[in-house]
Motif scaffolding. Structure first.
Motif, short mmCIF file in Angstrom:
data_model
loop_
_atom_site.label_atom_id
_atom_site.label_comp_id
_atom_site.label_asym_id
_atom_site.label_seq_id
_atom_site.Cartn_x
_atom_site.Cartn_y
_atom_site.Cartn_z
N LYS A 41 33.00 50.69 36.37
CA LYS A 41 32.34 50.15 37.55
C LYS A 41 32.20 48.66 37.38
CE LYS A 41 28.24 50.55 40.47
NZ LYS A 41 26.95 51.22 40.71
N ILE A 42 32.61 47.91 38.41
CA ILE A 42 32.50 46.46 38.37
C ILE A 42 31.98 45.95 39.71
CG2 ILE A 42 34.40 46.24 36.72
CD1 ILE A 42 36.11 45.18 39.09
N ALA A 43 31.48 44.74 39.69
CA ALA A 43 31.20 44.00 40.91
C ALA A 43 32.21 42.87 40.96
CB ALA A 43 29.78 43.45 40.89
N TRP A 44 32.69 42.53 42.15
CA TRP A 44 33.70 41.48 42.23
C TRP A 44 33.62 40.76 43.55
CZ3 TRP A 44 34.81 46.33 43.89
CH2 TRP A 44 35.63 46.47 45.01
N LYS A 45 34.15 39.54 43.56
CA LYS A 45 34.21 38.72 44.78
C LYS A 45 35.57 38.06 44.84
CE LYS A 45 32.81 36.82 48.55
NZ LYS A 45 34.20 36.77 49.03
N THR A 46 36.13 38.06 46.03
CA THR A 46 37.45 37.45 46.24
C THR A 46 37.30 36.13 46.98
OG1 THR A 46 37.76 38.60 48.35
CG2 THR A 46 38.53 39.71 46.35
N GLY A 47 38.38 35.38 47.00
CA GLY A 47 38.41 34.13 47.74
C GLY A 47 39.84 33.69 48.00
N THR A 48 40.06 33.10 49.16
CA THR A 48 41.39 32.57 49.51
C THR A 48 41.19 31.18 50.09
OG1 THR A 48 42.12 34.82 50.06
CG2 THR A 48 43.51 32.97 50.78
N SER A 76 39.92 36.22 42.40
CA SER A 76 39.14 37.46 42.31
C SER A 76 38.41 37.41 40.97
CB SER A 76 40.04 38.69 42.39
OG SER A 76 39.23 39.86 42.52
N ILE A 77 37.10 37.45 41.05
CA ILE A 77 36.28 37.37 39.83
C ILE A 77 35.38 38.59 39.78
CG2 ILE A 77 34.66 35.95 38.52
CD1 ILE A 77 35.64 33.56 40.14
N GLY A 78 35.49 39.35 38.71
CA GLY A 78 34.72 40.59 38.57
C GLY A 78 33.95 40.62 37.27
N TYR A 79 32.95 41.49 37.24
CA TYR A 79 32.11 41.57 36.03
C TYR A 79 31.42 42.92 35.96
CZ TYR A 79 28.46 40.53 39.46
OH TYR A 79 27.62 40.57 40.56
N ASN A 80 31.06 43.29 34.76
CA ASN A 80 30.11 44.37 34.50
C ASN A 80 29.29 43.92 33.29
OD1 ASN A 80 31.80 44.76 32.30
ND2 ASN A 80 32.65 46.69 33.03
N LYS A 81 28.61 44.83 32.62
CA LYS A 81 27.77 44.41 31.51
C LYS A 81 28.59 43.93 30.31
CE LYS A 81 23.25 46.43 32.12
NZ LYS A 81 22.12 47.07 31.40
N ASN A 82 29.85 44.36 30.23
CA ASN A 82 30.67 44.02 29.07
C ASN A 82 31.43 42.71 29.23
OD1 ASN A 82 29.93 46.36 27.66
ND2 ASN A 82 31.54 47.55 28.64
N PHE A 83 32.11 42.57 30.35
CA PHE A 83 33.02 41.43 30.51
C PHE A 83 32.88 40.80 31.89
CE2 PHE A 83 35.16 44.55 27.74
CZ PHE A 83 35.29 43.78 26.58
N THR A 84 33.23 39.51 31.94
CA THR A 84 33.48 38.82 33.20
C THR A 84 34.92 38.36 33.17
OG1 THR A 84 31.20 38.05 33.47
CG2 THR A 84 32.89 36.87 34.69
#
Length: 786
Positions: free
Chosen positions: A527-534, A543-551
């Motif tokens: 499970k991740i949270a992410w945000k895109t941009g153009t 596209s930048i995503g993250y969870n507790k382990n990695f960004t």
């Protein structure tokens, strides 16, 4: 007899005194001579300091200390610095046993060896043996010159200087760093890496012995060419070590049986972009936090992915991965292929300044949450706006009317974001980004405005990925470390834990329009949270995503700056982001972020997102920050007095004594009325006000949206085009009246467009509604030849 005896006794005594006096004088002269020599030595040491400045090859290591890249010195030598902790006891013992058995007991010059060599060479009338200690060899390598008697005296002097300045272990370290191994290889570290592909502290006794004999004849003993000769000499020295009982018989036997597989190799060239970036900062040994296994897997993913995207004219990508628990950069990919020349593979895309598109929107909304301006269920209007000539548009060129903040962020809508930044104040956001070390934004802060949140600024993938680690760290921004020597970074409370949690909840939803098409490999995906941009012109996709382990930060595009029709954060950058997460954190069972204590839940009106009033019938659950979020009660309904046929509305001044009724109407902003009209969407209108009423109303005057107040308009002299007159009015207005330079021009229904051809120069435009409320604007008109 007595007289003779006394005479002899007196003579002996005088003789003894004379001898003692002579000895004393000799000792004094020797003492004076020694003092003079010491004074002379220290004077020469001050005048001629030892030339101990050594240029080393810059070497880059990973998080395990393994060399992953290195660069030649200015004189094109592989001269790598061996650190003290890399000089193992086995290495020390072997080198000292072979080169200088009395290394730890002499002051840099071994007088016994000098005397032995002198007589041996005189006896044989040629050079049979040398007297150089390890320290003298270091002196010779620091200051090479012709071999003669004077150079030998210079080496002795320099050796004494070195012993005065450095410890024995440091001198041995210098020897191991400078000893030649043929070609352009100097030092045991460079030799062990190039010949044995391992660090010096991993060498065996056989390998160390083999390396120790190469400097004796570096032009002859070339690993890979003369291995048999090297083995023969190695074994001869191993037998000497056995005779001297330097090592046990078992150690000698194992070393004699060990084959020699040495051959001249090449220096590894991993993480080329990060290595070059760090090399420019200086240092002999740069210890990165790169996890080489993750690095190589990611590089392969990027290269394979971009190979397919080239068919869409998308030629490059960059990736940065940060460990959220240690705040260390563990992967750094600057391009899809460093050696690709078709689109500048050597350009560092992770450190290149690009437009970030919509990737800054999560920070904006989080800051608005913290300021009490918005909550996830706050309703905003997504309709056409114009801020002094700046008219933002959504990505799809459409408007959506009423939207919640939650929906605006999920769909990455531009107009609500600009409105949010207008409420917050772009100066606050610029300052926040500056605090998080956004260097280009710091530099351009006076040039930036409302377009900031839509990507109207410059930033790098390094900075964006670093920023998103704050969302994985309870809102605390910590500058990630590239090297193990980085000092502890200052912590910045970028956003509150509550605002951070709300953003995480929104960005982790899967049913979003920016979810990549045809992506089905989410079953085991973490499970991740992410945000895109153009970016504008489809030149950058993020596209930048993250969870507790990695960004994980991903950028895709072309270093040439050429846009691509298919380039978007959702459909190009995000699939690569998902592939990377599937690789580095596959099937992770790490728990998700939990709701913090400063975040609470309340019921709000679904039509406004405000605290419900008695007239609100549709309620939803919303997160909020107690004592921070607005507690304003919803005023979405107003009670209006109307005629029985609902065609006329009254105010308190003109309402009849009887013959009217009261009815609740939804308050609709003028901009929404215009949007409803344009899209032919039915809505409940407040009946026209009583035409017999003579009261001039207070309240919202018409908002003139065209022309734009304060703007300058250029009109073609040969073919002048008329300007459009548009205004937005309150819900109770049915008619408006236009005036040009204080002269009546035309009346029209509310929301109806009008046109006029202005005169040259300053023009005043006025609009008055049927309630007597007026708005004025001024523009400047110039007629030119176009």
């Amino acid at each position: 007899m007595i007289r003779l005896w006394r005479s002899r006794k007196t003579g002996d005594k005088n003789t003894g005194v004379t001898v003692w006096n002579r000895v004393t004088r000799i000792l004094k002269r020797l003492g004076i001579g020694l003092v003079g020599l010491l004074v002379l030595f220290f004077l020469l040491n001050w005048i001629f300091p030892v030339p101990d400045k050594i240029e080393y090859s810059t070497i880059i290591t990973d998080n395990k200390g393994e060399v992953v890249n290195a660069y030649l010195t200015k004189d094109q030598q592989w001269r790598m610095k061996t650190e003290l902790d890399e000089i193992s006891q086995l290495l020390q013992k072997t080198i000292v046993a072979k080169e200088d058995r009395h290394f730890y007991s002499h002051p840099g010059v071994n007088p016994f060896a000098v005397i032995r060599a002198f007589f041996s060479n005189i006896f044989h009338m040629r050079r049979m043996s040398g007297a150089s200690t390890i320290t003298m060899q270091v002196a010779k390598m620091l200051e090479p010159g012709k071999r003669n008697i004077w150079s030998k005296f210079r080496e002795m002097f320099r050796a004494l200087q070195l012993e005065l300045k450095y410890s024995k272990k440091e001198i041995l370290q210098m020897y191991l760093n400078l000893v030649p191994y043929g070609g352009n290889i100097e030092g045991v570290k460079a030799a062990s890496l190039l010949y044995f592909k391992k660090n010096p502290d991993h060498l065996s006794l056989a390998e160390i012995t083999a390396l120790s004999i190469i400097p004796n004849k570096p032009g002859v003993m070339i690993p890979g060419r003369n291995n048999d000769f090297i083995i023969k000499e190695r074994n001869r020295w191993l037998q000497k070590f056995a005779d001297r009982k330097v090592f046990t018989q078992k150690e000698i036997e194992d070393a004699l049986a060990e084959p020699l597989a040495a051959t001249r190799g090449t220096v590894p060239h991993y993480i080329p972009h990060l290595s070059y970036k760090l090399k420019k900062q200086g240092g002999d040994i740069i210890k990165t936090n790169i996890d080489l296994n993750t690095q190589l897997k990611t590089e392969k993913l990027v290269e394979d992915y971009i190979r397919v995207q080239r068919l869409k004219n998308i030629k490059n990508a960059a990736v940065v991965i940060i460990d959220n628990k240690t705040h260390k950069v563990i992967t750094y990919v600057g391009s899809s292929n460093f050696f690709d020349t078709t689109d500048g593979g050597q350009v560092n895309g992770a450190n290149a300044v690009r437009q970030p598109g919509s990737t800054l929107k999560p920070l904006l909304y989080a800051m608005c949450f913290d300021e009490g301006l918005l909550t996830p269920k706050t309703v905003m209007t997504d309709v056409a706006v114009n801020y002094n000539g700046y008219a933002p548009e959504n990505y799809d060129k459409k408007f959506n009317g009423y939207v919640t903040v939650e929906m605006a962020l999920e769909h990455s809508l531009n107009i609500p974001a600009v409105k949010g930044l207008k409420m917050l104040g772009y100066e606050k956001m610029i300052q926040k980004l500056s605090n998080c070390n956004f260097r280009q934004i710091q530099k351009d802060r006076r040039k930036l405005g409302l377009s900031l949140v839509l990507g109207g600024c410059g930033t790098t993938l390094e900075e964006m990925t670093s920023l998103f680690t704050a969302f994985a760290n309870n809102g605390v921004f910590i500058m990630p470390s590239f090297t193990q020597d980085d000092k502890a970074a200052t912590q910045i409370n970028a956003i509150s834990p509550a605002a951070n949690f709300m953003i995480n909840e929104i960005l982790s939803k899967v049913n979003r329009p920016d979810f990549p098409l045809n992506w089905a490999a989410t079953e085991k995906m973490p499970k991740i949270a992410w945000k895109t941009g153009t970016s504008y012109g489809k030149k950058d996709a993020w596209s930048i995503g993250y969870n507790k382990n990695f960004t994980v930060g991903v950028w895709t595009g072309n270093f040439s700056g050429i846009g691509a029709a298919d380039l978007s954060g959702a459909n190009i950058a995000t699939p690569l982001l998902f592939k990377i997460f599937n690789t580095i954190d596959y099937d992770s069972d790490e728990e998700w972020f939990t709701q913090p204590d400063d975040c609470d839940i309340r019921q709000v009106c679904s039509e406004t997102g405000m605290v419900p009033s008695g007239q609100c019938t549709s309620l939803v659950t919303d997160y909020f920050i107690p004592l921070i979020s607005s507690g304003k009660v919803c005023g979405n309904r107003q009670e209006v007095m109307i005629s029985p046929d609902e065609k006329i509305s009254y105010c308190k001044s003109c309402a009849p004594q009887s013959g009217y009724k009261k009815k609740w109407y939804k308050v609709i902003e003028p901009e929404m009325q215009a949007w409803f009209e344009e899209n032919r969407i039915a809505y409940q209108k407040i009946p026209a006000h009583n035409p017999a009423c003579e009261l001039i109303f207070k309240g919202a005057a018409p908002a003139i949206t065209s022309p734009v107040n304060g703007s300058e308009y250029l009109i073609n002299k040969k073919d002048p085009e008329p300007l459009q007159l548009i205004c937005k009015t309150a819900n109770d207005v049915s008619k408006v009246y236009w005036y040009i330079d204080n002269k009546f021009y035309k009346s029209s229904n509310a929301g109806e467009k009008q046109f006029f051809v202005p005169v040259e120069g300053p023009v005043k435009i006025s609009c008055t509604d049927d309630k007597g409320r007026n708005r004025d604007i001024k523009i400047t008109v110039k007629y030119v030849n176009l």
